[in-house]
Design a protein around this motif. Sequence first.
Motif, PDB file in Angstrom:
ATOM      1  N   GLY A   1      20.736  83.166 -43.299  1.00  9.43           N
ATOM      2  CA  GLY A   1      21.033  82.865 -44.296  1.00  9.43           C
ATOM      3  C   GLY A   1      19.913  82.776 -45.081  1.00  9.43           C
ATOM      4  O   GLY A   1      18.838  82.210 -44.556  1.00  9.43           O
ATOM      5  N   VAL A   2      20.084  83.398 -46.343  1.00 10.00           N
ATOM      6  CA  VAL A   2      18.815  83.636 -47.169  1.00 10.00           C
ATOM      7  C   VAL A   2      19.089  82.908 -48.619  1.00 10.00           C
ATOM      8  O   VAL A   2      19.989  83.398 -49.046  1.00 10.00           O
ATOM      9  N   VAL A   3      18.224  82.080 -49.257  1.00 10.84           N
ATOM     10  CA  VAL A   3      18.381  81.442 -50.425  1.00 10.84           C
ATOM     11  C   VAL A   3      17.913  82.558 -51.156  1.00 10.84           C
ATOM     12  O   VAL A   3      16.937  82.971 -51.350  1.00 10.84           O
ATOM     13  N   ARG A   4      18.755  82.961 -52.148  1.00  9.99           N
ATOM     14  CA  ARG A   4      18.537  83.971 -53.510  1.00  9.99           C
ATOM     15  C   ARG A   4      17.452  83.635 -54.233  1.00  9.99           C
ATOM     16  O   ARG A   4      17.066  82.285 -54.601  1.00  9.99           O
ATOM     17  N   ILE A   5      16.586  84.371 -54.323  1.00 10.07           N
ATOM     18  CA  ILE A   5      15.248  83.946 -55.167  1.00 10.07           C
ATOM     19  C   ILE A   5      15.522  83.506 -56.516  1.00 10.07           C
ATOM     20  O   ILE A   5      14.716  82.730 -57.054  1.00 10.07           O
ATOM     21  N   ASP A   6      16.791  83.978 -57.429  1.00  4.21           N
ATOM     22  CA  ASP A   6      16.987  83.468 -58.532  1.00  4.21           C
ATOM     23  C   ASP A   6      17.409  82.129 -58.445  1.00  4.21           C
ATOM     24  O   ASP A   6      17.413  81.390 -59.540  1.00  4.21           O
TER      25      ASP A   6
ATOM     26  N   ALA B   1      20.127  92.762 -54.451  1.00  9.26           N
ATOM     27  CA  ALA B   1      20.407  93.429 -53.086  1.00  9.26           C
ATOM     28  C   ALA B   1      21.950  94.086 -53.086  1.00  9.26           C
ATOM     29  O   ALA B   1      22.730  93.326 -53.713  1.00  9.26           O
ATOM     30  N   VAL B   2      22.170  94.959 -52.412  1.00  6.44           N
ATOM     31  CA  VAL B   2      23.403  95.396 -52.371  1.00  6.44           C
ATOM     32  C   VAL B   2      23.909  95.518 -50.535  1.00  6.44           C
ATOM     33  O   VAL B   2      22.844  95.615 -49.885  1.00  6.44           O
ATOM     34  N   GLU B   3      25.182  95.359 -50.394  1.00  3.38           N
ATOM     35  CA  GLU B   3      25.549  95.306 -48.845  1.00  3.38           C
ATOM     36  C   GLU B   3      25.034  96.443 -48.339  1.00  3.38           C
ATOM     37  O   GLU B   3      25.446  97.660 -48.718  1.00  3.38           O
TER      38      GLU B   3
ATOM     39  N   SER C   1      22.281  88.415 -43.742  1.00  3.58           N
ATOM     40  CA  SER C   1      21.678  89.570 -43.196  1.00  3.58           C
ATOM     41  C   SER C   1      21.630  89.102 -41.792  1.00  3.58           C
ATOM     42  O   SER C   1      21.666  88.238 -41.212  1.00  3.58           O
ATOM     43  N   ASP C   2      21.633  90.345 -40.994  1.00  2.00           N
ATOM     44  CA  ASP C   2      21.289  90.207 -39.676  1.00  2.00           C
ATOM     45  C   ASP C   2      19.765  90.286 -39.168  1.00  2.00           C
ATOM     46  O   ASP C   2      19.398  90.337 -37.995  1.00  2.00           O
ATOM     47  N   VAL C   3      19.036  90.087 -40.438  1.00  2.00           N
ATOM     48  CA  VAL C   3      17.477  89.973 -40.030  1.00  2.00           C
ATOM     49  C   VAL C   3      17.268  88.979 -39.072  1.00  2.00           C
ATOM     50  O   VAL C   3      17.771  87.801 -39.312  1.00  2.00           O
ATOM     51  N   ASN C   4      16.420  89.180 -38.238  1.00  2.00           N
ATOM     52  CA  ASN C   4      16.075  88.066 -37.100  1.00  2.00           C
ATOM     53  C   ASN C   4      15.135  86.928 -37.760  1.00  2.00           C
ATOM     54  O   ASN C   4      13.996  87.401 -38.095  1.00  2.00           O
TER      55      ASN C   4
ATOM     56  N   VAL D   1      21.319  93.939 -45.411  1.00  2.00           N
ATOM     57  CA  VAL D   1      22.123  92.923 -46.027  1.00  2.00           C
ATOM     58  C   VAL D   1      23.586  93.024 -45.606  1.00  2.00           C
ATOM     59  O   VAL D   1      24.279  93.985 -45.773  1.00  2.00           O
ATOM     60  N   SER D   2      24.317  91.812 -45.144  1.00  2.00           N
ATOM     61  CA  SER D   2      25.651  91.804 -44.571  1.00  2.00           C
ATOM     62  C   SER D   2      26.604  91.519 -45.886  1.00  2.00           C
ATOM     63  O   SER D   2      27.628  91.813 -46.060  1.00  2.00           O
ATOM     64  N   LYS D   3      26.039  90.454 -46.596  1.00  2.00           N
ATOM     65  CA  LYS D   3      27.026  89.960 -47.763  1.00  2.00           C
ATOM     66  C   LYS D   3      26.040  89.466 -48.742  1.00  2.00           C
ATOM     67  O   LYS D   3      24.985  88.767 -48.368  1.00  2.00           O
ATOM     68  N   VAL D   4      26.382  89.369 -50.134  1.00  2.00           N
ATOM     69  CA  VAL D   4      25.480  88.979 -51.198  1.00  2.00           C
ATOM     70  C   VAL D   4      26.587  88.091 -51.852  1.00  2.00           C
ATOM     71  O   VAL D   4      27.511  88.387 -52.428  1.00  2.00           O
TER      72      VAL D   4
END
Length: 571
Positions: A309-314, A237-239, A271-274, A261-264
Amino acid sequence: MCLEVLAMRKALFAAVSLLFCVAPLRSQAGISKVKVRVILVDNDLNQRPVPHLTVIFASDSNNSDRARETKTDFEGKAELQVLPGKYRMSTPQGVDFQGRHYAWEMEISVSDESVSVDLSNDNARITDPTSVEPARKVDDLTLMFQKYQESVVTVWSEIGSGTGFIVDSAGLVMTNQHVIGPSELISVQFDPLKKVAAKVLAFDAERDVAVLYADLSAFPGAAAAPIATAHAGRELAVEGERVFTIGSPLGLKKIITSGIVSKVETRAIISDVNINHGNSGGPLFNSLGEVIGITTFLVPGGNGPGVAGVVRIDQTLPVLAQARKKMKDATLPSARLLPVEPSDPYPLDSLKEMSKPGKFDRKPYIFSVGGFDVALGTPVLQYELQGEVGHAAAQEKGKRTKKRNEFGQSTFEPLQDLHEWAEYTGEYKPVLLVQAAPQLRETFLSVLGRELTPAIEPYAGGPRMKFRTDFYRMKLYCGTKEVEPIQPGKAATVVNAHNSFVNVTDATYVGIYSYPPDAISPFCGKVTFQLFSEKDPDKSESKDLDQKSIDRVWIDFRPYLAAHGSAGNSP
């Protein structure tokens, strides 16, 4: 001469067809081909093919085909392969032709052979174009939600619920590890009617990732979500990129929320996704419709929803690899459908009719089993308890209101709005809730200390207490048949109270099980509860429910059961 040449060409074509297997072959077993031709006749009786017309096939029978769509080519023709069964064919947009709007909708039956369908002036629904509502325009996000919602499930455990997503059609479902915790009973639910057992194959508590194993054959429409891969020149993903997640917060209906996406970071994406309650463990998709992470936590903001906060899939791939390895030797859980919560609410009118003035008798709902206090929760009990709280609040308000009668009757109705909204929020659910709470008892040293304390010296503080036991499991029997719970659950409870009445610092588990509305009835003959503790999980404390409690619970659910034709000849 011409006939000879023609004969030679036919012979040559037959030979080439045989050599290269050009001869038509039967379609794949169980798959049928549907051919559609759309032709309109104009005012001069000329046939006009209709190109680029969307045709939708929706399954009208109990097979595994979902809604499919196709478009006609320049000759007005289209074809697609479907399973045999009944379908509803429609053209949602239709076509405008010579001052009229043509649309089609019909039922077709597809057998093992190919089916041809002609759409024409004769079988069209013809209207004035000005009376047809313009087709709704949808963006890519809407289309992706429609496509990928079939990969999302609700994950149930003894400690609560969350979201998961299918990562392998062989039966692997990924979620957060904190959604399942130490639970021994896990299930995944695809829709309001389909829920099956699941078990953990692999997990990583540090990364908060778990991979479950379930038999997905009970979910014919299920599909695996595409997993994004990062490599040189291509980031997950990209900011600033638009992302979205699908989850089942506060219930089973799948909903979509989007953000950017706010920051990778190395191990996480911000992200600001709710992320609502129940969204934990769901997939976060990038703008390409690929899963780039697992929605894990929400940091609330002061003036907004906060950041997710999202755990990266990799970061999850090693856990997924472990699960795939263990899957080879693991036993697939049963595909038997488990009980689910009724989708419709308890009738509110019946609650109002059953509510009686005066003090409500709570005794039939409360009893003890061994070291547990047990409460039977019904929609009627909930309604009455909330009514008591509301009336008490109204009385307190009345004490503060001077000369109330001079201004006419008060319009303050504390429960009126609650009753209005209860039907929409699903507050009064037609399920039997059984809560088993371990009892507190005074410790031996506390008793000894009080006895040794001289009578002239007041005992310092209240008696020291601790829980007598810890909840492990519950069983309910209707006669000799065990009633399977809709959701077996337990909640951690911490008590830290120190005053002149009690002195306790302890923690335990409280059992909270939900059962179908007909779990307890006079037709059982005998209703028995068995409770198991963590200290002795193989030994139970039993209690036969008295007839007054059985009748009270049955009466509470009788309006709902009668509306569904299952109340029987109740007393």
